[in-house]
Design an enzyme around this catalytic site. Structure first.
Site, mmCIF file in Angstrom:
data_model
loop_
_atom_site.group_PDB
_atom_site.id
_atom_site.type_symbol
_atom_site.label_atom_id
_atom_site.label_comp_id
_atom_site.label_asym_id
_atom_site.label_seq_id
_atom_site.Cartn_x
_atom_site.Cartn_y
_atom_site.Cartn_z
ATOM 1 N N ASP A 1 -49.039 -14.815 27.214
ATOM 2 C CA ASP A 1 -49.162 -13.452 27.710
ATOM 3 C C ASP A 1 -49.629 -13.461 29.162
ATOM 4 O OD1 ASP A 1 -49.340 -10.718 27.908
ATOM 5 O OD2 ASP A 1 -50.977 -10.490 26.479
ATOM 6 N N ASP B 1 -47.021 -13.077 32.846
ATOM 7 C CA ASP B 1 -47.249 -11.994 33.803
ATOM 8 C C ASP B 1 -47.533 -12.555 35.194
ATOM 9 O OD1 ASP B 1 -46.797 -10.101 31.918
ATOM 10 O OD2 ASP B 1 -48.819 -9.274 31.883
ATOM 11 N N ASP C 1 -55.393 -23.717 32.755
ATOM 12 C CA ASP C 1 -55.898 -23.392 34.087
ATOM 13 C C ASP C 1 -55.104 -24.111 35.168
ATOM 14 O OD1 ASP C 1 -56.916 -25.706 32.979
ATOM 15 O OD2 ASP C 1 -58.966 -25.411 33.682
ATOM 16 N N LYS D 1 -55.084 -25.864 25.981
ATOM 17 C CA LYS D 1 -56.456 -26.134 26.433
ATOM 18 C C LYS D 1 -57.061 -27.152 25.469
ATOM 19 C CE LYS D 1 -59.773 -25.240 29.427
ATOM 20 N NZ LYS D 1 -59.648 -25.719 30.821
ATOM 21 N N TYR E 1 -54.600 -12.926 18.843
ATOM 22 C CA TYR E 1 -54.186 -11.530 18.702
ATOM 23 C C TYR E 1 -54.100 -11.103 17.242
ATOM 24 C CZ TYR E 1 -52.857 -11.519 23.663
ATOM 25 O OH TYR E 1 -52.873 -11.587 25.032
#
Length: 371
Positions: free
Chosen positions: A245, A249, A221, A189, A142
């Protein structure tokens, strides 16, 4: 206790939900003998419309000189639907995080027995779910360098992390885990990304300083799958900015509504508290948005002030509304109560103004709650 609180109502439903949180804070102040002083500031699309900037300098200055920040929501469709827009509401929030050095976002995820029927998970998977997601907030993709070729056919976003950025939030997550069930899960990851390999290396090194905390590692994942399959296995989840993020959610739907989850963004100084839902522009101005995420964010603000008893009173008030079916449209589309009504009910609860028995027929929507 006297505290100065900056209130940033923001965009969409932000003003409506923050007003209810302030209402509850005022009830707490009255009940427990505190004084909360509020200063209202601009950020987001509202700030762009009024000042041309998504984060005016005076907002930054006010935040730096406050004891805490209560924030509503940010974002507007006219910017979401315009990929060529040079100035965006979200730039204000990213800049505020950088300006205040808010490097850690803390998102608690719990379930309420009265809302289990709303969750996509089965009841047996929901019992005892209580975990916290620690999301790094000022690094990663970001904030990395962004490039777009002149012909518009190639784009790049750099994902960059430094050891100090990882260390500071890792220590914080371990400290929280030590006070809870003593388990920390790093989500990364590392089989693909170099940044994730640095994260894993740093966390493994720091883990030796917290021998009482059990540490495990999940690829993002797999973590996304495990949050659905067996959410109660988690205690403290630690992860980088973008992964946090996304999975926070995802985790929010476990509770039954995105409108129920609060968060805290903390760092070197002043902390910011906000619900995790977006600006939900379709509901703006209709008095139907769920204010509980913002009210619970206010409870986290009280915790930050060291007012644990007051924070617990707010949480008990929220639970009381849910148990008794005083819920907004996102939870019950037919028999729902308005945003302002829920705010009044929680305020009445924490101020001990709720009578022994409450007849729902006596609660007039948009008017006083306890008749």
């Amino acid at each position: 206790m006297e505290k100065n609180i900056v209130v940033i109502e923001g965009d969409g439903i932000g003003p409506e939900v923050t007003r209810q949180a302030v209402k509850v804070l005022n009830a707490i102040a009255e009940q427990f003998g505190h004084e909360f002083n509020y200063r209202y500031c601009l950020m987001g699309a509202d700030a762009i419309d009024k000042t041309g900037s998504p984060l005016p300098d005076e907002t930054i200055e006010a935040c730096l000189n406050s004891d805490g920040i209560l924030f509503g929501a940010i974002g507007h469709p006219k910017y979401d639907n315009d990929p060529s827009a040079k100035v965006r509401p979200e730039q204000g929030l990213l800049k505020l995080r950088k300006s205040l050095q808010l490097f850690a976002n803390i998102r608690p995820v719990i379930t309420y027995p009265s809302l289990q029927h709303l969750s996509p998970l089965k009841a047996q998977q929901l019992e005892g779910v209580d975990f916290i997601i620690f999301r790094e907030l000022t690094g990663g993709i970001y904030f990395g360098k962004k490039e777009l070729s002149e012909d518009g056919t190639r784009a790049a976003d750099d994902c960059v992390y430094t050891r100090p950025e990882i260390e500071r939030i890792t220590h914080l997550a371990f400290q929280y885990a030590g006070k809870r069930r003593k388990k920390l899960t790093l989500v990364d990851k590392a089989n693909v990304l170099e940044t994730s390999r640095l994260w894993r290396k740093v966390v493994q090194e720091i883990a030796s300083q917290y021998p009482e905390v059990k540490v495990d590692f999940l690829f993002v994942d797999n973590a996304a799958m495990q949050i659905i399959l067996n959410p109660k296995q988690f205690d403290v989840i630690l992860t980088e900015n973008m992964f946090g993020d996304i999975i926070s959610d995802e985790a929010s739907v476990i509770s039954g509504s995105l409108g129920l989850l609060p968060s805290a963004s903390i760092g070197a100084g002043v902390a910011l508290f906000e619900p995790i839902h977006g600006s939900y522009p379709q509901a703006a101005g209709k008095d139907i948005a769920n204010p509980l995420g913002c009210i619970l964010s206010a409870a986290m603000l009280l915790d930050h002030f060291g007012l644990a008893k007051e924070a617990e009173a707010v949480r008990l008030g929220v639970e009381w509304t849910l148990v008794n079916g005083f819920v907004t449209k996102d939870i019950d589309p037919i028999n729902f109560y308005f945003t302002s009504t829920i705010g009044e009910l929680v305020s009445d609860f924490v101020a001990n103004r709720i009578p022994g028995g409450v007849n729902k027929a006596n609660i007039e929507l948009r008017k006083s709650t306890i008749i």
